[in-house]
Scaffold this active site. Structure first.
Site, PDB file in Angstrom:
ATOM      1  N   GLY A   7       0.893  -1.157   0.000  1.00 20.13           N
ATOM      2  CA  GLY A   7       0.000   0.000   0.000  1.00 20.13           C
ATOM      3  C   GLY A   7       0.928   1.203   0.000  1.00 20.13           C
ATOM      4  N   LYS A 187      -5.210   8.616  19.224  1.00 21.80           N
ATOM      5  CA  LYS A 187      -5.288   9.168  17.869  1.00 21.80           C
ATOM      6  C   LYS A 187      -6.656   8.864  17.245  1.00 21.80           C
ATOM      7  CE  LYS A 187      -2.858   9.908  13.585  1.00 21.80           C
ATOM      8  NZ  LYS A 187      -2.145   9.327  12.474  1.00 21.80           N
ATOM      9  N   ASN A 191      -9.374  11.377  15.578  1.00 17.69           N
ATOM     10  CA  ASN A 191      -9.875  11.132  14.221  1.00 17.69           C
ATOM     11  C   ASN A 191     -11.387  10.882  14.208  1.00 17.69           C
ATOM     12  OD1 ASN A 191      -7.414  11.425  12.923  1.00 17.69           O
ATOM     13  ND2 ASN A 191      -6.858   9.281  13.129  1.00 17.69           N
TER      14      ASN A 191
HETATM   15  P1  NAD Z   1      -3.561   6.321   0.140  1.00 20.14           P
HETATM   16  O1  NAD Z   1      -4.940   6.117  -0.389  1.00 20.14           O
HETATM   17  O2  NAD Z   1      -2.761   7.478  -0.319  1.00 20.14           O
HETATM   18  O3  NAD Z   1      -2.690   5.015  -0.126  1.00 20.14           O
HETATM   19  C1  NAD Z   1      -3.190   3.716  -0.021  1.00 20.14           C
HETATM   20  C2  NAD Z   1      -2.563   2.903  -1.144  1.00 20.14           C
HETATM   21  O4  NAD Z   1      -2.982   1.561  -0.986  1.00 20.14           O
HETATM   22  C3  NAD Z   1      -3.014   3.350  -2.536  1.00 20.14           C
HETATM   23  O5  NAD Z   1      -1.884   3.618  -3.339  1.00 20.14           O
HETATM   24  C4  NAD Z   1      -3.821   2.162  -3.064  1.00 20.14           C
HETATM   25  O6  NAD Z   1      -3.685   1.978  -4.448  1.00 20.14           O
HETATM   26  C5  NAD Z   1      -3.208   1.039  -2.276  1.00 20.14           C
HETATM   27  N1  NAD Z   1      -4.095  -0.135  -2.133  1.00 20.14           N
HETATM   28  C6  NAD Z   1      -5.314  -0.166  -1.595  1.00 20.14           C
HETATM   29  N2  NAD Z   1      -5.814  -1.432  -1.624  1.00 20.14           N
HETATM   30  C7  NAD Z   1      -4.890  -2.169  -2.175  1.00 20.14           C
HETATM   31  C8  NAD Z   1      -4.823  -3.550  -2.457  1.00 20.14           C
HETATM   32  N3  NAD Z   1      -5.830  -4.392  -2.158  1.00 20.14           N
HETATM   33  N4  NAD Z   1      -3.723  -4.004  -3.043  1.00 20.14           N
HETATM   34  C9  NAD Z   1      -2.694  -3.155  -3.328  1.00 20.14           C
HETATM   35  N5  NAD Z   1      -2.689  -1.836  -3.089  1.00 20.14           N
HETATM   36  C10 NAD Z   1      -3.788  -1.357  -2.504  1.00 20.14           C
HETATM   37  O7  NAD Z   1      -3.721   6.337   1.731  1.00 20.14           O
HETATM   38  P2  NAD Z   1      -2.734   6.989   2.817  1.00 20.14           P
HETATM   39  O8  NAD Z   1      -3.126   8.389   3.046  1.00 20.14           O
HETATM   40  O9  NAD Z   1      -1.333   6.660   2.481  1.00 20.14           O
HETATM   41  O10 NAD Z   1      -3.190   6.181   4.107  1.00 20.14           O
HETATM   42  C11 NAD Z   1      -2.782   4.847   4.381  1.00 20.14           C
HETATM   43  C12 NAD Z   1      -3.063   4.585   5.860  1.00 20.14           C
HETATM   44  O11 NAD Z   1      -2.250   5.462   6.651  1.00 20.14           O
HETATM   45  C13 NAD Z   1      -4.509   4.889   6.296  1.00 20.14           C
HETATM   46  O12 NAD Z   1      -4.892   4.018   7.324  1.00 20.14           O
HETATM   47  C14 NAD Z   1      -4.420   6.305   6.835  1.00 20.14           C
HETATM   48  O13 NAD Z   1      -5.456   6.623   7.753  1.00 20.14           O
HETATM   49  C15 NAD Z   1      -3.066   6.245   7.522  1.00 20.14           C
HETATM   50  N6  NAD Z   1      -2.410   7.542   7.725  1.00 20.14           N
HETATM   51  C16 NAD Z   1      -2.254   8.401   6.674  1.00 20.14           C
HETATM   52  C17 NAD Z   1      -1.623   9.618   6.899  1.00 20.14           C
HETATM   53  C18 NAD Z   1      -1.404  10.608   5.772  1.00 20.14           C
HETATM   54  O14 NAD Z   1      -1.013  11.753   6.053  1.00 20.14           O
HETATM   55  N7  NAD Z   1      -1.612  10.255   4.528  1.00 20.14           N
HETATM   56  C19 NAD Z   1      -1.159   9.958   8.179  1.00 20.14           C
HETATM   57  C20 NAD Z   1      -1.316   9.040   9.211  1.00 20.14           C
HETATM   58  C21 NAD Z   1      -1.947   7.826   8.973  1.00 20.14           C
END
Ligand code: NAD
Length: 309
Positions: A7, A187, A191
């Site tokens: 991911g 957290k 959220n």
């Molecule tokens: P995002 O949507 O940018 O990235 C998720 C990635 O996972 C995507 O590229 C998608 O294509 C991939 N994906 C989803 N299902 C898939 C599958 N079955 N097989 C392969 N790839 C798959 O999301 P994000 O913002 O990076 O968030 C990811 C996690 O981190 C979430 O739980 C979010 O709450 C947490 N988070 C994000 C942030 C932030 O600032 N972005 C900060 C803290 C926590």
């Protein structure tokens, strides 16, 4: 240690490029073909406040995986984590010693991952790092953050120290926590209040905070979370929970931003509400605790998700 970030969107991209830049053998795994191709063709394009640069990190489509890893960092959105793990199993990417680390937001991930590997191979992490996606193969990185990690069974281990050292060499500011569940719930409380309410009201965090009765409005939501957390052995403090939320209000903190759930709804993709307020409702039912505010919030967000489809 051979590491995969499974991911590799916004946050997975950040963690992946920082690990790569520190010399770690890391592979980004994603199912988004355009993104993976763009990274392999010209590197991950990183946008910071003052520069744009390319990081030649390896990326692979999930269907092309043909190797196993010592550590897999799960950073899909919460609802896709099990699909990802199932696919990695089918690809024999998880060997007998592979450690699985989740850094996703939300509750209950340790129990979900325990269907695939035992708790002594699961690592729970919570992060204050942020990241954004600009387009395929492009991430936006601002600000600073940190990571707290602990093995899911709470027992100290050499592997925990190794992961912590690797993260610190990659400047990810990691510490080993003695109670990561507390930080995960703290957290998730933040959220579960700001994400859905700013989404339902279509407001930035600062606009939401400007309402005179905002504390009165959010208090019952927090109280339900604290009662449910207590039933699960996590002792959250009301004042500390409220202070953490209030700390996000100023423009200098997160006041000018829409939370990620708002952005997900705007993009027409599913939100993580089932792992925030929805999980509070689910645990509430399990322990006989009424959670009407969190139930209603979950329904409202589901209604908004339907509007998108
Ligand atoms: P995002 O949507 O940018 O990235 C998720 C990635 O996972 C995507 O590229 C998608 O294509 C991939 N994906 C989803 N299902 C898939 C599958 N079955 N097989 C392969 N790839 C798959 O999301 P994000 O913002 O990076 O968030 C990811 C996690 O981190 C979430 O739980 C979010 O709450 C947490 N988070 C994000 C942030 C932030 O600032 N972005 C900060 C803290 C926590």
């Amino acid at each position: 240690m051979k590491i995969a970030v499974a991911g590799a969107g916004a946050l997975g991209g950040r963690v992946g490029i920082q690990l790569h830049e520190s010399g770690v053998d890391v592979t980004l795994i994603d199912k988004w073909e355009e993104h993976v191709n763009a990274i392999n063709e010209k590197g991950m394009e990183v946008h910071t406040e003052d520069k744009v640069y390319q990081v030649p990190v390896k990326a692979k489509l999930l269907e092309d995986i043909d190797e196993s890893y010592d550590l897999i960092i799960i950073l899909t959105k919460a609802m896709y984590a099990e699909d990802m793990l199932q696919a990695l199993y089918e690809k024999n990417s998880i060997h007998a010693e592979t450690a699985i680390l989740t850094m996703m937001n939300g509750l209950g991930h340790g129990d979900r991952l325990a269907k695939y590997v035992s708790k002594d191979r699961i690592y729970l992490a919570v992060t204050m790092w942020t990241a954004g996606l600009k387009g395929p193969g492009q991430i936006v990185l601002t600000g600073s953050g940190g990571i707290q990690i602990q093995r899911a069974d709470g027992i100290a281990s050499k592997m925990t120290e190794e992961i912590n050292d690797i993260f610190n060499t990659a400047n990810l500011n990691s510490i080993i926590s003695r109670d990561v569940q507390h930080s995960i719930w703290a957290k998730a409380t933040l959220n579960s209040v700001l994400n859905p309410l700013c989404s339902i009201l279509d407001k930035r965090i600062g606009e939401f905070a400007a309402y005179g009765a905002v504390i009165e409005m959010i208090t019952p939501i927090i109280e339900e979370i604290i009662e449910v957390a207590g039933a699960r052995g996590v002792n959250l403090d009301f004042d500390a929970s409220l202070e953490k939320i209030k700390a996000a209000f100023p423009d200098s903190a997160a006041g000018l931003h829409y939370p990620s759930m708002h952005q997900d709804l705007a993009k027409g993709v599913q939100t993580e509400v089932d792992y925030l307020n929805g999980k509070i409702s689910e645990y509430g039912k399990e322990y006989g605790i009424k959670t009407p505010n969190n139930d209603m919030i979950t329904h409202l967000i589901h209604q908004l998700e339907m509007k998108n489809h």
